[in-house]
Design an enzyme around this catalytic site. Structure first.
Site, PDB file in Angstrom:
ATOM      1  N   ILE A  19       0.822  -1.211   0.000  1.00  0.00           N
ATOM      2  CA  ILE A  19       0.000   0.000   0.000  1.00  0.00           C
ATOM      3  C   ILE A  19       0.863   1.271   0.000  1.00  0.00           C
ATOM      4  CG2 ILE A  19      -1.711   1.280   1.368  1.00  0.00           C
ATOM      5  CD1 ILE A  19      -2.481  -1.594   2.536  1.00  0.00           C
ATOM      6  N   TYR A 156      -4.299  -7.642  18.720  1.00  0.00           N
ATOM      7  CA  TYR A 156      -4.241  -6.801  17.510  1.00  0.00           C
ATOM      8  C   TYR A 156      -5.540  -5.999  17.388  1.00  0.00           C
ATOM      9  CZ  TYR A 156      -4.518  -6.177  12.327  1.00  0.00           C
ATOM     10  OH  TYR A 156      -4.659  -5.691  11.050  1.00  0.00           O
TER      11      TYR A 156
HETATM   12  N1  LIG Z   1      -3.068  -7.577   4.961  1.00  0.00           N
HETATM   13  C1  LIG Z   1      -4.319  -7.642   5.382  1.00  0.00           C
HETATM   14  O1  LIG Z   1      -5.088  -8.555   5.023  1.00  0.00           O
HETATM   15  C2  LIG Z   1      -4.841  -6.580   6.306  1.00  0.00           C
HETATM   16  C3  LIG Z   1      -6.161  -6.644   6.756  1.00  0.00           C
HETATM   17  C4  LIG Z   1      -6.629  -5.633   7.592  1.00  0.00           C
HETATM   18  C5  LIG Z   1      -5.798  -4.602   7.958  1.00  0.00           C
HETATM   19  N2  LIG Z   1      -4.513  -4.581   7.519  1.00  0.00           N
HETATM   20  C6  LIG Z   1      -3.649  -3.484   7.966  1.00  0.00           C
HETATM   21  O2  LIG Z   1      -3.097  -2.857   6.819  1.00  0.00           O
HETATM   22  C7  LIG Z   1      -1.788  -2.383   7.123  1.00  0.00           C
HETATM   23  C8  LIG Z   1      -0.798  -2.903   6.086  1.00  0.00           C
HETATM   24  O3  LIG Z   1      -0.866  -4.291   6.094  1.00  0.00           O
HETATM   25  P1  LIG Z   1      -0.066  -5.130   5.013  1.00  0.00           P
HETATM   26  O4  LIG Z   1      -0.448  -6.540   5.204  1.00  0.00           O
HETATM   27  O5  LIG Z   1      -0.185  -4.479   3.680  1.00  0.00           O
HETATM   28  O6  LIG Z   1       1.385  -4.911   5.580  1.00  0.00           O
HETATM   29  P2  LIG Z   1       2.761  -5.449   5.093  1.00  0.00           P
HETATM   30  O7  LIG Z   1       3.130  -6.594   5.980  1.00  0.00           O
HETATM   31  O8  LIG Z   1       2.723  -5.689   3.626  1.00  0.00           O
HETATM   32  O9  LIG Z   1       3.701  -4.248   5.521  1.00  0.00           O
HETATM   33  C9  LIG Z   1       3.542  -2.937   5.084  1.00  0.00           C
HETATM   34  C10 LIG Z   1       4.901  -2.260   5.181  1.00  0.00           C
HETATM   35  O10 LIG Z   1       5.231  -2.006   6.562  1.00  0.00           O
HETATM   36  C11 LIG Z   1       6.577  -2.372   6.791  1.00  0.00           C
HETATM   37  N3  LIG Z   1       6.774  -2.699   8.213  1.00  0.00           N
HETATM   38  C12 LIG Z   1       6.375  -3.804   8.877  1.00  0.00           C
HETATM   39  N4  LIG Z   1       6.759  -3.728  10.172  1.00  0.00           N
HETATM   40  C13 LIG Z   1       7.398  -2.549  10.323  1.00  0.00           C
HETATM   41  C14 LIG Z   1       8.025  -1.892  11.416  1.00  0.00           C
HETATM   42  N5  LIG Z   1       8.077  -2.452  12.634  1.00  0.00           N
HETATM   43  N6  LIG Z   1       8.590  -0.676  11.212  1.00  0.00           N
HETATM   44  C15 LIG Z   1       8.563  -0.109   9.993  1.00  0.00           C
HETATM   45  N7  LIG Z   1       7.997  -0.678   8.913  1.00  0.00           N
HETATM   46  C16 LIG Z   1       7.418  -1.888   9.075  1.00  0.00           C
HETATM   47  C17 LIG Z   1       6.804  -3.554   5.871  1.00  0.00           C
HETATM   48  O11 LIG Z   1       8.203  -3.747   5.611  1.00  0.00           O
HETATM   49  C18 LIG Z   1       6.039  -3.134   4.630  1.00  0.00           C
HETATM   50  O12 LIG Z   1       6.823  -2.361   3.756  1.00  0.00           O
HETATM   51  C19 LIG Z   1      -1.484  -2.843   8.549  1.00  0.00           C
HETATM   52  O13 LIG Z   1      -1.753  -1.794   9.455  1.00  0.00           O
HETATM   53  C20 LIG Z   1      -2.446  -3.984   8.766  1.00  0.00           C
HETATM   54  O14 LIG Z   1      -2.759  -4.150  10.129  1.00  0.00           O
HETATM   55  C21 LIG Z   1      -4.017  -5.536   6.693  1.00  0.00           C
END
Ligand SMILES: NC(=O)c1ccc[n+]([C@@H]2O[C@H](COP(=O)([O-])OP(=O)(O)OC[C@H]3O[C@@H](n4cnc5c(N)ncnc54)[C@H](O)[C@@H]3O)[C@@H](O)[C@H]2O)c1
Length: 260
Positions: A19, A156
């Site tokens: 994202i 979470y």
């Molecule tokens: N993936 C899903 O299905 C989903 C569902 C509901 C909500 N979300 C929320 O959406 C957001 C993004 O999720 P996603 O699955 O795309 O994430 P992702 O795991 O793809 O990570 C997004 C980015 O954050 C970075 N990141 C992770 N931990 C970090 C840290 N400690 N410090 C700095 N950077 C860090 C990662 O390297 C990555 O570039 C999150 O807040 C997640 O809770 C995701």
């Protein structure tokens, strides 16, 4: 559509993958200056290169959002570089992925540090600058788990619900400074993080990923998983001057998984 972000400076936590990359590219194309922070230094450099390839300005930082000193240092360097931060987008998050009964203090600390303390640290780091500049926009990426709960992710869910409540309180505190605070709540996403999570669940249940996804899909009125672009569009809208009278809100981008 002109988003009114030309010349604005944007700090994106989680700009390395999924994202955050799209948000950086979209806002850069609209003329915003981009500061990217991520745990994954290779990925965040790649995002900076993509922004520059579009003719945009980008700087990057290696940051763990659970480390307040690192977050503050990166934000202050970005302010030194661009002179200000107008927009904060906070994306990183992940669940403990265990039933509460089997989870321990270490799991809770992980979930709370990443999902609740991270947003607090990045907000604290930008807030004085936004107040001095008489305006700003903050968008946190949360989850529908913070609104309706989620099996195997209770802490979470508590953290994401905490960010939603925090954003409303902050919107009340900061409205008089013309700072808007909103959340985008996602549901099952086709992002690198989402794919890893789904693969873990499928393995635990002893079924194929395809079978799991088919089962999940029946909970969605729009029968597909969320795409990074779905999230990025909502985030960029809330960041923009198009949302100038929207604050303290949580917008679920979830294909109709839950209705509010
Ligand atoms: N993936 C899903 O299905 C989903 C569902 C509901 C909500 N979300 C929320 O959406 C957001 C993004 O999720 P996603 O699955 O795309 O994430 P992702 O795991 O793809 O990570 C997004 C980015 O954050 C970075 N990141 C992770 N931990 C970090 C840290 N400690 N410090 C700095 N950077 C860090 C990662 O390297 C990555 O570039 C999150 O807040 C997640 O809770 C995701």
């Amino acid at each position: 559509m002109d988003l009114g972000v030309k010349g604005k400076s944007v700090f994106i936590n989680g700009g390395g993958e999924g994202i955050g990359v799209l948000v950086a590219q979209m806002l850069a194309q609209e003329g915003a200056n981009i500061a990217l922070a991520d745990l994954n230094v290779e990925k965040v450099q790649e995002t900076a290169a993509k922004v520059k390839a579009l003719g945009g300005e980008a700087i990057w930082f290696e940051v763990d959002v659970t480390n307040q000193a690192q977050v503050e240092q990166a934000v202050h360097k970005a302010i030194d570089h661009y002179g200000k931060i107008d927009i904060l987008v906070h994306i990183p998050g992940r669940g403990e992925r265990k039933p509460f009964q089997r989870s321990n203090r270490e799991d809770w600390d992980f979930a709370l540090n990443l999902n609740l303390m991270g947003p607090l640290y990045s907000t604290k780091a930008v807030i004085d600058n936004m107040i001095a500049n008489k305006g700003g926009s903050i968008v946190y990426v949360v989850s529908d788990a913070g609104r309706v709960g989620e099996v195997n992710n209770p802490v979470y869910s508590a953290a994401k619900g905490g960010v939603i409540a925090f954003s409303k309180s902050l919107a009340r505190e900061l409205g008089r400074h013309l700072i808007r605070v909103n959340c985008v709540a996602l549901s099952a996403m086709d992002t690198p993080g989402g794919r890893k999570y789904q693969a873990q669940i499928a393995e635990r249940k002893g079924i194929t990923l395809e079978a799991l996804q088919k089962g999940f899909m029946s909970s969605y009125l729009i029968r597909r998983f969320g795409r990074p672009q779905d999230a990025a569009d909502a985030i960029c809208f809330l960041c923009s001057t198009r949302a100038d009278w929207i604050t303290g809100q949580t917008l679920s981008v979830n294909g109709g998984y839950s209705l509010f």
